[in-house]
Design a protein around this motif. Structure first.
Motif, PDB file in Angstrom:
ATOM      1  N   LYS A   1      65.591  -1.596  59.934  1.00  0.00           N
ATOM      2  CA  LYS A   1      65.220  -2.115  58.607  1.00  0.00           C
ATOM      3  C   LYS A   1      63.789  -1.746  58.282  1.00  0.00           C
ATOM      4  O   LYS A   1      62.977  -1.524  59.175  1.00  0.00           O
ATOM      5  CB  LYS A   1      65.324  -3.643  58.617  1.00  0.00           C
ATOM      6  CG  LYS A   1      66.661  -4.164  58.257  1.00  0.00           C
ATOM      7  CD  LYS A   1      66.510  -5.655  58.032  1.00  0.00           C
ATOM      8  CE  LYS A   1      67.809  -6.393  58.102  1.00  0.00           C
ATOM      9  NZ  LYS A   1      67.559  -7.816  58.329  1.00  0.00           N
ATOM     10  N   LYS A   2      63.500  -1.737  56.976  1.00  0.00           N
ATOM     11  CA  LYS A   2      62.101  -1.551  56.552  1.00  0.00           C
ATOM     12  C   LYS A   2      61.328  -2.807  56.921  1.00  0.00           C
ATOM     13  O   LYS A   2      61.883  -3.910  56.850  1.00  0.00           O
ATOM     14  CB  LYS A   2      62.062  -1.366  55.018  1.00  0.00           C
ATOM     15  CG  LYS A   2      62.008   0.095  54.600  1.00  0.00           C
ATOM     16  CD  LYS A   2      62.077   0.294  53.119  1.00  0.00           C
ATOM     17  CE  LYS A   2      61.035  -0.466  52.352  1.00  0.00           C
ATOM     18  NZ  LYS A   2      61.131  -0.261  50.904  1.00  0.00           N
ATOM     19  N   PRO A   3      60.031  -2.699  57.286  1.00  0.00           N
ATOM     20  CA  PRO A   3      59.283  -3.923  57.599  1.00  0.00           C
ATOM     21  C   PRO A   3      59.163  -4.834  56.380  1.00  0.00           C
ATOM     22  O   PRO A   3      59.101  -4.349  55.250  1.00  0.00           O
ATOM     23  CB  PRO A   3      57.908  -3.405  58.044  1.00  0.00           C
ATOM     24  CG  PRO A   3      57.863  -1.970  57.729  1.00  0.00           C
ATOM     25  CD  PRO A   3      59.236  -1.492  57.430  1.00  0.00           C
ATOM     26  N   GLU A   4      59.139  -6.142  56.623  1.00  0.00           N
ATOM     27  CA  GLU A   4      59.044  -7.113  55.529  1.00  0.00           C
ATOM     28  C   GLU A   4      57.615  -7.219  54.995  1.00  0.00           C
ATOM     29  O   GLU A   4      57.380  -7.702  53.913  1.00  0.00           O
ATOM     30  CB  GLU A   4      59.493  -8.506  56.007  1.00  0.00           C
ATOM     31  CG  GLU A   4      60.947  -8.595  56.418  1.00  0.00           C
ATOM     32  CD  GLU A   4      61.915  -8.481  55.247  1.00  0.00           C
ATOM     33  OE1 GLU A   4      61.487  -8.757  54.107  1.00  0.00           O
ATOM     34  OE2 GLU A   4      63.072  -8.104  55.476  1.00  0.00           O
ATOM     35  N   THR A   5      56.633  -6.808  55.795  1.00  0.00           N
ATOM     36  CA  THR A   5      55.229  -6.941  55.400  1.00  0.00           C
ATOM     37  C   THR A   5      54.678  -5.605  54.908  1.00  0.00           C
ATOM     38  O   THR A   5      55.241  -4.546  55.194  1.00  0.00           O
ATOM     39  CB  THR A   5      54.383  -7.409  56.600  1.00  0.00           C
ATOM     40  OG1 THR A   5      54.642  -6.542  57.696  1.00  0.00           O
ATOM     41  CG2 THR A   5      54.714  -8.839  56.977  1.00  0.00           C
ATOM     42  N   VAL A   6      53.566  -5.673  54.154  1.00  0.00           N
ATOM     43  CA  VAL A   6      52.901  -4.443  53.697  1.00  0.00           C
ATOM     44  C   VAL A   6      51.447  -4.474  54.163  1.00  0.00           C
ATOM     45  O   VAL A   6      50.919  -5.522  54.497  1.00  0.00           O
ATOM     46  CB  VAL A   6      52.938  -4.296  52.156  1.00  0.00           C
ATOM     47  CG1 VAL A   6      54.333  -4.059  51.663  1.00  0.00           C
ATOM     48  CG2 VAL A   6      52.298  -5.478  51.464  1.00  0.00           C
ATOM     49  N   LEU A   7      50.818  -3.315  54.167  1.00  0.00           N
ATOM     50  CA  LEU A   7      49.435  -3.215  54.642  1.00  0.00           C
ATOM     51  C   LEU A   7      48.452  -3.553  53.520  1.00  0.00           C
ATOM     52  O   LEU A   7      47.676  -2.705  53.098  1.00  0.00           O
ATOM     53  CB  LEU A   7      49.161  -1.811  55.179  1.00  0.00           C
ATOM     54  CG  LEU A   7      49.738  -1.492  56.542  1.00  0.00           C
ATOM     55  CD1 LEU A   7      49.532  -0.027  56.861  1.00  0.00           C
ATOM     56  CD2 LEU A   7      49.110  -2.356  57.624  1.00  0.00           C
TER      57      LEU A   7
ATOM     58  N   PRO B   1      45.123  -4.826  51.847  1.00  0.00           N
ATOM     59  CA  PRO B   1      45.108  -4.393  50.456  1.00  0.00           C
ATOM     60  C   PRO B   1      45.312  -2.894  50.233  1.00  0.00           C
ATOM     61  O   PRO B   1      45.240  -2.444  49.099  1.00  0.00           O
ATOM     62  CB  PRO B   1      43.711  -4.804  50.004  1.00  0.00           C
ATOM     63  CG  PRO B   1      42.869  -4.619  51.221  1.00  0.00           C
ATOM     64  CD  PRO B   1      43.762  -4.939  52.386  1.00  0.00           C
ATOM     65  N   VAL B   2      45.599  -2.127  51.300  1.00  0.00           N
ATOM     66  CA  VAL B   2      45.831  -0.682  51.122  1.00  0.00           C
ATOM     67  C   VAL B   2      47.096  -0.482  50.271  1.00  0.00           C
ATOM     68  O   VAL B   2      47.112   0.286  49.317  1.00  0.00           O
ATOM     69  CB  VAL B   2      45.965   0.029  52.492  1.00  0.00           C
ATOM     70  CG1 VAL B   2      46.205   1.512  52.307  1.00  0.00           C
ATOM     71  CG2 VAL B   2      44.719  -0.216  53.348  1.00  0.00           C
ATOM     72  N   VAL B   3      48.136  -1.216  50.626  1.00  0.00           N
ATOM     73  CA  VAL B   3      49.382  -1.162  49.856  1.00  0.00           C
ATOM     74  C   VAL B   3      49.457  -2.450  49.040  1.00  0.00           C
ATOM     75  O   VAL B   3      49.344  -3.546  49.599  1.00  0.00           O
ATOM     76  CB  VAL B   3      50.605  -1.073  50.794  1.00  0.00           C
ATOM     77  CG1 VAL B   3      51.894  -1.044  49.991  1.00  0.00           C
ATOM     78  CG2 VAL B   3      50.503   0.141  51.690  1.00  0.00           C
ATOM     79  N   LYS B   4      49.600  -2.302  47.732  1.00  0.00           N
ATOM     80  CA  LYS B   4      49.665  -3.498  46.886  1.00  0.00           C
ATOM     81  C   LYS B   4      51.096  -3.751  46.433  1.00  0.00           C
ATOM     82  O   LYS B   4      51.702  -2.902  45.787  1.00  0.00           O
ATOM     83  CB  LYS B   4      48.736  -3.346  45.689  1.00  0.00           C
ATOM     84  CG  LYS B   4      47.298  -3.257  46.148  1.00  0.00           C
ATOM     85  CD  LYS B   4      46.325  -3.674  45.084  1.00  0.00           C
ATOM     86  CE  LYS B   4      44.976  -3.816  45.733  1.00  0.00           C
ATOM     87  NZ  LYS B   4      43.957  -3.014  45.167  1.00  0.00           N
ATOM     88  N   PRO B   5      51.644  -4.921  46.783  1.00  0.00           N
ATOM     89  CA  PRO B   5      53.017  -5.199  46.381  1.00  0.00           C
ATOM     90  C   PRO B   5      53.121  -5.468  44.884  1.00  0.00           C
ATOM     91  O   PRO B   5      52.137  -5.844  44.254  1.00  0.00           O
ATOM     92  CB  PRO B   5      53.368  -6.461  47.175  1.00  0.00           C
ATOM     93  CG  PRO B   5      52.061  -7.104  47.467  1.00  0.00           C
ATOM     94  CD  PRO B   5      51.023  -6.029  47.515  1.00  0.00           C
ATOM     95  N   GLU B   6      54.298  -5.248  44.337  1.00  0.00           N
ATOM     96  CA  GLU B   6      54.556  -5.568  42.924  1.00  0.00           C
ATOM     97  C   GLU B   6      54.358  -7.062  42.737  1.00  0.00           C
ATOM     98  O   GLU B   6      54.882  -7.851  43.519  1.00  0.00           O
ATOM     99  CB  GLU B   6      56.009  -5.225  42.573  1.00  0.00           C
ATOM    100  CG  GLU B   6      56.224  -3.792  42.156  1.00  0.00           C
ATOM    101  CD  GLU B   6      55.532  -3.429  40.848  1.00  0.00           C
ATOM    102  OE1 GLU B   6      55.741  -4.152  39.857  1.00  0.00           O
ATOM    103  OE2 GLU B   6      54.794  -2.433  40.837  1.00  0.00           O
ATOM    104  N   PRO B   7      53.593  -7.491  41.719  1.00  0.00           N
ATOM    105  CA  PRO B   7      53.428  -8.935  41.526  1.00  0.00           C
ATOM    106  C   PRO B   7      54.749  -9.603  41.158  1.00  0.00           C
ATOM    107  O   PRO B   7      55.501  -9.059  40.343  1.00  0.00           O
ATOM    108  CB  PRO B   7      52.421  -9.036  40.377  1.00  0.00           C
ATOM    109  CG  PRO B   7      52.424  -7.706  39.720  1.00  0.00           C
ATOM    110  CD  PRO B   7      52.857  -6.701  40.735  1.00  0.00           C
ATOM    111  N   PRO B   8      55.062 -10.763  41.758  1.00  0.00           N
ATOM    112  CA  PRO B   8      56.315 -11.437  41.405  1.00  0.00           C
ATOM    113  C   PRO B   8      56.280 -11.934  39.965  1.00  0.00           C
ATOM    114  O   PRO B   8      55.197 -12.188  39.425  1.00  0.00           O
ATOM    115  CB  PRO B   8      56.365 -12.624  42.383  1.00  0.00           C
ATOM    116  CG  PRO B   8      54.983 -12.793  42.878  1.00  0.00           C
ATOM    117  CD  PRO B   8      54.286 -11.481  42.758  1.00  0.00           C
ATOM    118  N   VAL B   9      57.449 -12.059  39.357  1.00  0.00           N
ATOM    119  CA  VAL B   9      57.537 -12.525  37.968  1.00  0.00           C
ATOM    120  C   VAL B   9      56.916 -13.931  37.884  1.00  0.00           C
ATOM    121  O   VAL B   9      57.204 -14.789  38.715  1.00  0.00           O
ATOM    122  CB  VAL B   9      59.017 -12.563  37.507  1.00  0.00           C
ATOM    123  CG1 VAL B   9      59.127 -13.111  36.084  1.00  0.00           C
ATOM    124  CG2 VAL B   9      59.620 -11.170  37.584  1.00  0.00           C
TER     125      VAL B   9
END
Ligand code: SF4
Ligand code: SF4
Length: 126
Positions: free
Chosen positions: A16-22, A24-32
């Motif tokens: 599976k893809k990891p659930e976490t992101v790096l 502030p290098v990778v910025k997740p899409e802000p939730p609605v």
């Protein structure tokens, strides 16, 4: 949980893809619905201080003489009250995360004189 179930879960997670992101290098899409943080449009603010009066946390400071508008993001609870009350619509909630900071600091913005007010002062010979 049985050993078989646990083994199946562990094995499955290897692909599976990891659930976490790096961040502030990778910025997740802000939730609605994320309120993010308050930003000011310096070009429209008239330094009326209504936002200061409406803020329940004392996060905003306005200095009319120095023509500054300041916010302490560490005090702000993102209630959005200031954005609803601003008569000029100068405040908005930007749905992004605030920049990572190692120090608690207040963000201060210099508010330029509004063109109409500047013209009036010029007409009055000030
Ligand atoms: S941001 Fe809006 S409410 Fe606050 S001082 Fe400026 S004009 Fe007034
Ligand atoms: S969002 Fe709420 S807590 Fe934050 S500065 Fe505005 S009024 Fe204050």
């Amino acid at each position: 949980m049985s050993g078989f179930k646990l083994g199946k879960m562990t094995f499955g997670s290897l692909f599976k893809k990891p659930e976490t992101v790096l961040y502030p290098v990778v910025k997740p899409e802000p939730p609605v619905g994320l309120k993010g943080h308050v930003v000011v449009d310096e070009s429209t603010c008239i330094l009326c201080s209504l936002c200061v009066k409406r803020c329940p946390c004392g996060a905003i400071e306005v200095d009319k003489k120095a023509r500054t508008w300041a916010i302490d993001h560490f005090r702000c609870v993102q209630c959005g009250s200031c954005t609803y009350e601003c008569p000029k619509g100068s405040l908005t909630m930007l749905p992004t995360y605030e920049t990572v900071s190692r120090q608690k600091r207040v963000h201060t913005f210099t508010i330029p004189e509004q063109p109409k007010a500047a013209a009036k002062r010029e007409d009055a010979g000030e």
